[in-house]
Design a protein around this motif. Structure first.
Motif, short mmCIF file in Angstrom:
data_model
loop_
_atom_site.label_atom_id
_atom_site.label_comp_id
_atom_site.label_asym_id
_atom_site.label_seq_id
_atom_site.Cartn_x
_atom_site.Cartn_y
_atom_site.Cartn_z
N TRP A 381 0.51 -1.43 0.04
CA TRP A 381 0.29 -0.11 -0.33
C TRP A 381 0.98 1.42 -0.08
CZ3 TRP A 381 -0.79 3.67 4.13
CH2 TRP A 381 -2.37 4.13 4.17
N ALA A 384 2.46 1.36 -3.38
CA ALA A 384 1.61 2.67 -4.04
C ALA A 384 1.74 3.09 -4.40
CB ALA A 384 0.38 1.34 -4.66
N PRO A 387 -2.98 4.59 -1.95
CA PRO A 387 -4.27 4.14 -2.46
C PRO A 387 -5.18 4.62 -1.73
CG PRO A 387 -3.43 2.40 -2.32
CD PRO A 387 -2.06 3.03 -2.00
N ASP A 388 -6.76 4.82 -2.21
CA ASP A 388 -7.50 5.07 -1.26
C ASP A 388 -8.69 3.20 -0.92
OD1 ASP A 388 -9.18 3.66 -3.31
OD2 ASP A 388 -10.18 6.24 -4.58
N GLU A 390 -11.04 1.46 -1.59
CA GLU A 390 -11.01 0.81 -2.47
C GLU A 390 -10.86 0.24 -3.55
OE1 GLU A 390 -14.07 1.14 -7.06
OE2 GLU A 390 -13.71 2.36 -5.54
N ALA A 391 -9.16 0.51 -3.68
CA ALA A 391 -8.00 0.00 -3.97
C ALA A 391 -7.30 -0.32 -2.60
CB ALA A 391 -6.76 1.04 -3.54
N ALA A 394 -9.10 -4.18 -2.51
CA ALA A 394 -8.52 -4.76 -3.93
C ALA A 394 -7.93 -5.65 -3.50
CB ALA A 394 -8.57 -4.59 -5.20
N LEU A 395 -6.93 -4.45 -2.56
CA LEU A 395 -5.06 -5.11 -2.33
C LEU A 395 -5.35 -6.73 -1.68
CD1 LEU A 395 -2.07 -4.97 -2.50
CD2 LEU A 395 -2.44 -3.13 -0.75
#
Length: 406
Positions: A381, A384, A387-388, A390-391, A394-395
């Motif tokens: 995270w 990357a 990210p928010d 939602e991302a 998914a992660l």
């Protein structure tokens, strides 16, 4: 000796809430009360007045009685030295009975109360700090040419510098703190020589007193000249032998960077640049100077061994805080300095609120794998770019699927 040509307008004091009640309770023509020291000095140079100290010939018990009768709360903060703290309109004022030293050992003084303003002035450190002002008339009382020294930015001990330092060894560092406050300071040779000759006397002081004064020196707008002069004269050697010539050069560069990027001074940042870039060494120094646990951790966090990269600055700030990361950039950054600073401007550190229980709820078995997976997700995270949610979700799903597949 009164200097009537440079009075302070009484209107200035009228702006300070609560002071009028103290003056009304203690002032009389026979026993005037006067504002003394820093409040007078800083008012004369147009600076911000932080604290109001007052002097009176009245004995401490009479001071307390008169203030209490006027509804002013009193605290006997330094009764043996004649000091009462008065709380008026939520503001604190120190009221001290005129006194003279009868015995000193460089750390403590035994005092005797008196009603002589000159004797009270003689026990103070610098001429500019022995200025008194009548809060009713604004008249200034200057016994040692302190106003002229202040006008010329000359930091000068009262009488013989050697004698004043022997009375209180902390006055060595106080001398350099006041040097640091003035841009065009005129260095008094006798004062400087006395500080250098008696510098080892500082080892008799409580480390907390040394560190407090050191932080004050590092807090002023531009302490470079004062600190470099102190270093050249061996003032820090007894308690900070780690400072080296290149550290002084780095301080000059740091201050220039602060000014270039309009960044407020930081005592901790200045102290860090003066010391080795080694967390273990910084921790030992912080322990030696009796720093609080918070200060100790903050100082050691300023040590940084890695090469600074622009795209990694936010990760660094996430791990150690924006203030510490900014300090590291200013102290150790070279290329892309402005770009790294821009990365932290107006950036709110995101929160990583994922818990192990959430991973278990999503199917990960309990055990050591949970902690390992948390750290792995956190690192991905960060890499990357934070990210928010939602991302992040998914992660999380992807990493858990990979773990379960294994």
């Amino acid at each position: 000796m009164a200097n009537n040509n440079d009075n302070i307008s009484p209107q200035h004091w009228s702006k300070i809430e609560g002071l009028d009640r103290i003056i009304d309770a203690l002032y009389s023509s026979d026993h005037p009360i006067r504002i003394v020291g820093g409040a007078v000095r800083d008012t004369l140079v147009g600076g911000h007045v932080h604290d109001i100290d007052l002097a009176t010939p009245l004995l401490p018990d009479i001071v307390m009685q008169k203030l209490n009768d006027a509804g002013v709360k009193t605290i006997a903060t330094g009764l043996q030295h004649g000091t009462i703290t008065a709380i008026s309109n939520s503001n604190s004022f120190e009221v001290t009975t005129l006194r003279k030293d009868t015995e000193t050992d460089g750390r403590h003084a035994i005092v005797e109360f008196c009603d002589n303003w000159l004797e009270d002035a003689q026990r103070r450190d610098f001429t500019m700090n022995a200025l008194y002002a009548d809060p009713i008339t604004g008249e200034i009382f200057d016994y040692f040419g302190g106003f002229e020294d202040l006008r010329n930015q000359r930091v000068k001990f009262i009488g013989h510098a050697h004698d004043r330092i022997e009375e209180d060894h902390l006055r060595i560092l106080r001398y350099f703190r006041f040097l640091a406050r003035f841009e065009n300071v005129e260095i008094d040779v006798d004062s400087l020589e006395a500080c250098a000759a008696l510098s080892k006397r500082q080892m008799t002081l409580a480390r907390e007193r040394i560190s407090d004064e050191l932080i004050k020196i590092c807090s002023v707008l531009n302490p470079y000249r004062a600190i470099s002069t102190a270093y050249e004269n061996g003032i820090f050697q007894s308690f900070l032998p780690e400072i080296q010539p290149h550290n002084i050069d780095n301080l000059k560069r740091l201050i220039q960077r602060e000014q270039n990027y309009n960044i407020a001074p930081s005592a901790l940042r200045r102290l860090a640049v003066l010391l080795p870039n080694d967390g273990k060494v910084l921790d030992k120094i912080a322990s030696r100077l009796k720093f609080s646990n918070i200060m100790r951790k903050s100082l050691t966090s300023r040590a940084h061994k890695d090469i600074l990269e622009t795209d990694a600055i936010r990760k660094l700030a996430f791990l150690i805080g924006i203030d510490a990361a900014l300090d590291i950039i200013l102290i150790y950054g070279d290329a892309n300095l402005e770009a790294m600073i821009d990365q932290l401007k107006n950036w709110d550190i995101p929160k990583f609120e994922l818990k192990g229980g959430t991973l278990i709820e999503r199917g990960l078995p309990a055990g050591p794998i949970v902690s390992e997976t948390l750290q792995e997700i956190r690192q991905i995270w960060m890499d990357a770019g934070f990210p928010d949610q939602e991302a992040l979700n998914a992660l999380i799903d992807r990493v858990i699927s990979e773990k379960l597949a294994d």
